[in-house]
Design an enzyme around this catalytic site. Structure first.
Site, PDB file in Angstrom:
ATOM      1  N   CYS A  36       0.897  -1.321   0.002  1.00 57.38           N
ATOM      2  CA  CYS A  36       0.026   0.010   0.048  1.00 57.38           C
ATOM      3  C   CYS A  36       0.928   1.150  -0.030  1.00 57.38           C
ATOM      4  O   CYS A  36       1.838   1.430   0.589  1.00 57.38           O
ATOM      5  CB  CYS A  36      -0.969   0.128   1.050  1.00 57.38           C
ATOM      6  SG  CYS A  36      -2.113  -1.266   1.217  1.00 57.38           S
ATOM      7  N   ARG A  91       4.339  -0.661  -4.509  1.00 56.48           N
ATOM      8  CA  ARG A  91       3.888  -0.979  -3.057  1.00 56.48           C
ATOM      9  C   ARG A  91       2.528  -1.801  -3.176  1.00 56.48           C
ATOM     10  O   ARG A  91       2.176  -2.273  -2.064  1.00 56.48           O
ATOM     11  CB  ARG A  91       3.973   0.185  -2.280  1.00 56.48           C
ATOM     12  CG  ARG A  91       5.052   1.107  -2.328  1.00 56.48           C
ATOM     13  CD  ARG A  91       4.821   2.232  -1.173  1.00 56.48           C
ATOM     14  NE  ARG A  91       4.498   1.900   0.128  1.00 56.48           N
ATOM     15  CZ  ARG A  91       5.657   1.699   1.138  1.00 56.48           C
ATOM     16  NH1 ARG A  91       6.764   1.750   0.593  1.00 56.48           N
ATOM     17  NH2 ARG A  91       5.025   1.264   2.388  1.00 56.48           N
ATOM     18  N   TRP A  96      -2.771  -2.921  -1.721  1.00 56.29           N
ATOM     19  CA  TRP A  96      -2.182  -4.434  -1.776  1.00 56.29           C
ATOM     20  C   TRP A  96      -3.302  -5.020  -0.613  1.00 56.29           C
ATOM     21  O   TRP A  96      -2.950  -4.843   0.563  1.00 56.29           O
ATOM     22  CB  TRP A  96      -0.851  -4.409  -1.432  1.00 56.29           C
ATOM     23  CG  TRP A  96      -0.316  -5.775  -1.422  1.00 56.29           C
ATOM     24  CD1 TRP A  96       0.037  -6.574  -2.726  1.00 56.29           C
ATOM     25  CD2 TRP A  96       0.000  -6.752  -0.403  1.00 56.29           C
ATOM     26  NE1 TRP A  96       0.343  -7.765  -2.394  1.00 56.29           N
ATOM     27  CE2 TRP A  96       0.379  -8.073  -1.198  1.00 56.29           C
ATOM     28  CE3 TRP A  96      -0.583  -7.028   0.726  1.00 56.29           C
ATOM     29  CZ2 TRP A  96       0.537  -9.196  -0.407  1.00 56.29           C
ATOM     30  CZ3 TRP A  96      -0.389  -8.165   1.393  1.00 56.29           C
ATOM     31  CH2 TRP A  96       0.198  -9.306   0.907  1.00 56.29           C
ATOM     32  N   ASN A 107      -2.162   2.464   5.373  1.00 54.41           N
ATOM     33  CA  ASN A 107      -1.121   1.371   4.777  1.00 54.41           C
ATOM     34  C   ASN A 107      -1.013   0.471   6.212  1.00 54.41           C
ATOM     35  O   ASN A 107      -0.304   1.263   7.318  1.00 54.41           O
ATOM     36  CB  ASN A 107       0.139   1.831   4.365  1.00 54.41           C
ATOM     37  CG  ASN A 107       1.423   1.134   4.408  1.00 54.41           C
ATOM     38  OD1 ASN A 107       2.504   1.587   4.298  1.00 54.41           O
ATOM     39  ND2 ASN A 107       1.045  -0.322   4.203  1.00 54.41           N
ATOM     40  N   GLY A 108      -1.026  -0.625   6.199  1.00 55.23           N
ATOM     41  CA  GLY A 108      -1.238  -1.397   7.561  1.00 55.23           C
ATOM     42  C   GLY A 108      -2.105  -2.354   7.977  1.00 55.23           C
ATOM     43  O   GLY A 108      -3.070  -2.573   7.033  1.00 55.23           O
ATOM     44  N   GLU A 164      17.533 -17.966  -5.618  1.00 53.85           N
ATOM     45  CA  GLU A 164      17.487 -16.690  -5.721  1.00 53.85           C
ATOM     46  C   GLU A 164      16.988 -16.545  -7.273  1.00 53.85           C
ATOM     47  O   GLU A 164      16.059 -16.061  -7.801  1.00 53.85           O
ATOM     48  CB  GLU A 164      18.588 -15.538  -5.873  1.00 53.85           C
ATOM     49  CG  GLU A 164      18.435 -14.082  -6.436  1.00 53.85           C
ATOM     50  CD  GLU A 164      17.146 -13.639  -5.792  1.00 53.85           C
ATOM     51  OE1 GLU A 164      16.570 -14.083  -4.762  1.00 53.85           O
ATOM     52  OE2 GLU A 164      16.924 -12.465  -6.346  1.00 53.85           O
ATOM     53  N   LYS A 216      13.306 -15.421  -8.664  1.00 56.28           N
ATOM     54  CA  LYS A 216      13.030 -14.581  -9.807  1.00 56.28           C
ATOM     55  C   LYS A 216      11.917 -15.085 -10.826  1.00 56.28           C
ATOM     56  O   LYS A 216      11.097 -14.407 -11.281  1.00 56.28           O
ATOM     57  CB  LYS A 216      14.264 -13.958 -10.543  1.00 56.28           C
ATOM     58  CG  LYS A 216      15.322 -13.290  -9.841  1.00 56.28           C
ATOM     59  CD  LYS A 216      14.765 -11.754  -9.540  1.00 56.28           C
ATOM     60  CE  LYS A 216      14.194 -12.105  -8.201  1.00 56.28           C
ATOM     61  NZ  LYS A 216      14.464 -11.373  -7.225  1.00 56.28           N
ATOM     62  N   GLU A 220       8.462 -15.140  -9.536  1.00 56.36           N
ATOM     63  CA  GLU A 220       7.995 -13.937  -9.208  1.00 56.36           C
ATOM     64  C   GLU A 220       7.425 -13.253 -10.427  1.00 56.36           C
ATOM     65  O   GLU A 220       6.200 -12.822 -10.467  1.00 56.36           O
ATOM     66  CB  GLU A 220       8.922 -12.852  -8.554  1.00 56.36           C
ATOM     67  CG  GLU A 220       9.318 -13.110  -7.205  1.00 56.36           C
ATOM     68  CD  GLU A 220      10.279 -12.188  -6.698  1.00 56.36           C
ATOM     69  OE1 GLU A 220      10.201 -11.558  -5.416  1.00 56.36           O
ATOM     70  OE2 GLU A 220      11.324 -12.085  -7.237  1.00 56.36           O
ATOM     71  N   HIS A 242      18.263 -36.779  -4.000  1.00 54.79           N
ATOM     72  CA  HIS A 242      17.408 -37.213  -2.831  1.00 54.79           C
ATOM     73  C   HIS A 242      15.771 -36.921  -3.050  1.00 54.79           C
ATOM     74  O   HIS A 242      15.429 -36.659  -2.288  1.00 54.79           O
ATOM     75  CB  HIS A 242      17.939 -36.553  -1.665  1.00 54.79           C
ATOM     76  CG  HIS A 242      19.443 -36.748  -1.389  1.00 54.79           C
ATOM     77  ND1 HIS A 242      19.866 -38.271  -0.965  1.00 54.79           N
ATOM     78  CD2 HIS A 242      20.528 -36.189  -1.331  1.00 54.79           C
ATOM     79  CE1 HIS A 242      21.025 -38.221  -1.077  1.00 54.79           C
ATOM     80  NE2 HIS A 242      21.579 -36.983  -1.153  1.00 54.79           N
ATOM     81  N   LYS A 290       6.405  -4.759  -3.447  1.00 59.51           N
ATOM     82  CA  LYS A 290       7.928  -4.801  -3.200  1.00 59.51           C
ATOM     83  C   LYS A 290       8.100  -4.623  -1.702  1.00 59.51           C
ATOM     84  O   LYS A 290       9.264  -5.356  -1.321  1.00 59.51           O
ATOM     85  CB  LYS A 290       8.466  -3.396  -3.961  1.00 59.51           C
ATOM     86  CG  LYS A 290      10.125  -3.426  -3.679  1.00 59.51           C
ATOM     87  CD  LYS A 290      10.597  -2.932  -5.099  1.00 59.51           C
ATOM     88  CE  LYS A 290      12.181  -2.886  -4.874  1.00 59.51           C
ATOM     89  NZ  LYS A 290      12.506  -4.275  -5.268  1.00 59.51           N
TER      90      LYS A 290
END
Ligand code: G6P
Length: 635
Positions: A2, A27, A74, A100-101, A507, A511, A514, A530, A630
């Protein structure tokens, strides 16, 4: 997670708020809205979807007025619908609020408001409850001539106990009842040119202009208008007018502040000639790695100079254990850091998911040094881990990009990344900057112990060579694009690496997940046998990060195991590995030869590019992937 923007000044608020929201879209981007006070009415536009939708709505029917608030969402409570989009209003419809929160006790507050006769709720959000609560306290104080907490105002409720003071008091009284996190901004129809903001746990910055002031979740929203900023602290309440502002606390005490200059300008937050921020940021990495090292390497002393750690030589020498904590990409950088610090300084190092670390009672030795790693410096879980470590009395340092972010401010010291704004939701340059800084930390701690001056010089030279090598790696963009086209129809990808490059496998898989939404997993190469090998088939490529290092031949064994089961192989390798792997892999990506400890910085870049090009090939929104934000300021 947000984004909020507020404006009060002499210009039309709508374009400023809309532009600010566009800068904060990273955001959150599932719905957006705006409320501008125009004379005796509040003009509101809000809708589900991207800010572009809000822009169209505003273009059809432009709202006028010189002060207002706005929000990009968001979703946490309530689906991303028009109705749940912010701003939300109080029961009178005169007060509009963006938030926001998370208000954790919103249900209890709502039940109480309903018991008190308020039936006007029109959304499923926690935010609307806060708007109603503030509105009720404000209205009640008007009828009773008492402050919202029941006490008489200083002047006994005389007319000079202004609407402005009453609104600020109502905000304070409401926030004292709130359990949770908030960055808020609100306006009231009856109080011209006046915005109230407050924060706890979610960032809020005051931008100070000439005859105009701003509130925003992040300075990038306002840097086109002013570079003078006040980063608000938790429990600050700010009353903002055109030419003045006043900061106090939720408890009602007068607050102090520091005016700071924002380091970057408007051009730093534009895409320039790049089609996406992510590609721009990938290509910025030779510069961002150079900036991470600038002034921090001493040839004379053959070590790193990191004054921001605020630690004496004796304190650094006494560090007996290191804990690295973070989330997402920062956690993967931390995992490289574990290999680095153990190899260079031989200090036992552990990586902890911030979200786990903060809630468990991990046994710690007295001489443990904790690093909280976070690009934004605002991630709620990382902040929680930092606070928990500090509470227990451990020295806790930050590795952050955002200057004056909450983690940077609350840690005992740290190292700024100086990577410049990272706007693409998928982190790229922040990863390589974090790993670079962790290498410098390993060097510094190592040189307090067994690393000789010659070894220290070797590492410095390795680090100084990196920007040039990164430029070489960036030339691989076209090759990775061709590979992306070749594999555009696959349903997933596996990533494998050993030692320093095992975290790169994680990583690279992150990527891929995402931004392409493909199923992707990263594993240590040897784990293949395994269980993961059961997944191998002809339409599931495996990417091996196998530079020409001490474990190269082991990686080759694993590649053969995949080939034997008809799995396609893409290999990232270097030096003599190139010739060897060309014989067995389907595609070989060549990175420059470098000492093992810095190969992650070079090997991750072609895999960032691979994910990027594959996402573009699939026609996806690279910079704003679905469901992600983000900066995650909720738990
Ligand atoms: C979110 C982002 C990730 C990021 C993580 C940690 O999940 O989507 O890209 O790595 O947060 O962010 P931080 O700002 O703490 O580095």
């Amino acid at each position: 997670m947000c984004g909020i923007v507020g404006y009060v000044g002499r210009s039309e608020a709508a374009p400023i708020l809309l532009d600010g929201l566009r800068r904060l879209e990273y955001r959150g981007y599932d719905s957006a809205g705006i409320a501008i006070v125009n004379g005796d009415r509040i003009e509101t536009r809000k809708c589900a979807g991207r800010i572009a939708n809000l822009g169209s709505l505003m273009a059809e029917n432009p709202p006028a007025g010189h002060f207002g608030i706005s929000h990009t969402r968001w979703a946490t409570h309530g689906k991303p619908t028009d109705q749940n989009a912010h701003p939300h209003f109080d029961a009178t419809g005169k007060l509009a609020l963006v938030h926001n929160g998370v208000i954790e006790n919103y249900q209890a507050l709502k039940d109480q408001l309903i018991r008190d006769g308020d039936k006007n709720f029109s959304s499923d959000t926690d935010t609307e409850v806060l708007a109603h609560l503030i509105g009720k306290l404000y209205e009640d104080s008007a009828t009773t001539d008492t402050r919202p907490d029941g006490s008489a105002p200083a002047n006994g409720g005389a007319p000079s106990y202004s609407k402005k003071a009453r609104l600020v008091d109502a905000v304070r009284a409401a926030l004292r009842q709130v359990i949770g996190t908030y960055g808020i901004a609100l306006v009231h129809r009856d109080i011209p040119d006046f915005i109230v903001g407050a924060r706890r746990g979610s960032p809020l910055v005051l931008g100070v202009g000439k005859n105009e002031n701003f509130l925003a979740s992040d300075v990038s929203a306002i840097v086109a208008h002013t570079r003078d900023a006040v980063y608000l602290n938790d429990f600050d309440v700010v009353a903002v007018e055109r030419d003045r502002f006043e900061i106090s606390s939720v408890a009602g005490e007068a607050g102090s502040y520091e005016l700071r200059k924002v380091e970057f300008g408007d051009t730093d937050i534009k895409k320039g000639d790049y089609p996406h921020f992510m590609l721009k940021e990938i290509f910025e990495q030779s510069g961002s790695v150079r900036d991470a090292l600038r002034g921090r390497l001493s040839h004379e002393e053959c070590t790193a100079k990191l004054g921001g750690l605020n630690m004496s030589a004796a304190q650094l020498r006494d560090v007996g254990r290191v804990v690295l904590t973070g989330c997402g990409t920062a956690l993967h950088a931390a995992m490289v850091g574990e290999y680095l610090i153990e190899a260079l300084a031989q200090i036992p190092t552990e990586v902890e998911y911030a979200s786990e670390f903060r809630h468990r009672n991990s046994p710690m030795t007295r001489d443990t040094l904790v690093f909280a790693i976070s690009q934004s410096g605002e991630t709620a879980d990382t902040l929680g881990a930092l606070r928990e470590s500090k509470r227990k009395g451990y020295r806790t340092l930050g590795i952050c990009n955002n200057v004056a972010s909450t983690i940077a401010r609350e840690s005992d010291g740290g190292v700024y990344m100086h990577a410049g704004p990272e706007i693409g939701v998928a982190a790229t340059k922040s990863f390589t900057s974090q790993v670079t800084i962790l290498t410098a930390i390993g060097l510094l701690l190592g040189r307090m112990r067994h690393l000789s001056p010659a070894q220290g010089t070797g590492i410095i030279e390795t680090l100084e060579a990196l920007p040039g090598q990164i430029d070489q790696v960036l030339k691989l963009s076209d090759q990775t694009k061709a590979i992306a086209k070749k594999y555009a129809s696959v349903n997933g990808m596996l990533f494998f690496g050993r030692q320093f490059n095992f975290p790169v496998a994680l990583e690279a898989a992150l990527k891929m997940k995402e931004i392409t939404y493909l199923f992707a997993e990263g594993h240590p190469s040897a784990e293949l046998k395994h269980g993961i090998i059961a997944l191998v088939r002809s339409d599931l490529p495996s990417v091996f990060i196998a530079p020409d290092d001490a474990v190269f031949s082991k990686n080759v064994n694993n590649i053969e195991q995949v080939r034997a089961r008809k799995g396609p192989v893409i290999a990232v390798t270097s030096g003599e590995g190139v010739g060897k792997l060309k014989k067995i892999a389907d595609d070989v990506i060549e990175i420059p030869v470098a000492p093992e400890c810095v190969t992650p910085i070079l090997s991750v870049i072609p895999l960032q590019l691979l994910a990027y090009h594959l996402a573009v090939e699939l026609g996806l929104d690279v910079d704003k992937p679905r469901n992600l934000a983000k900066s995650v300021t909720v738990e």
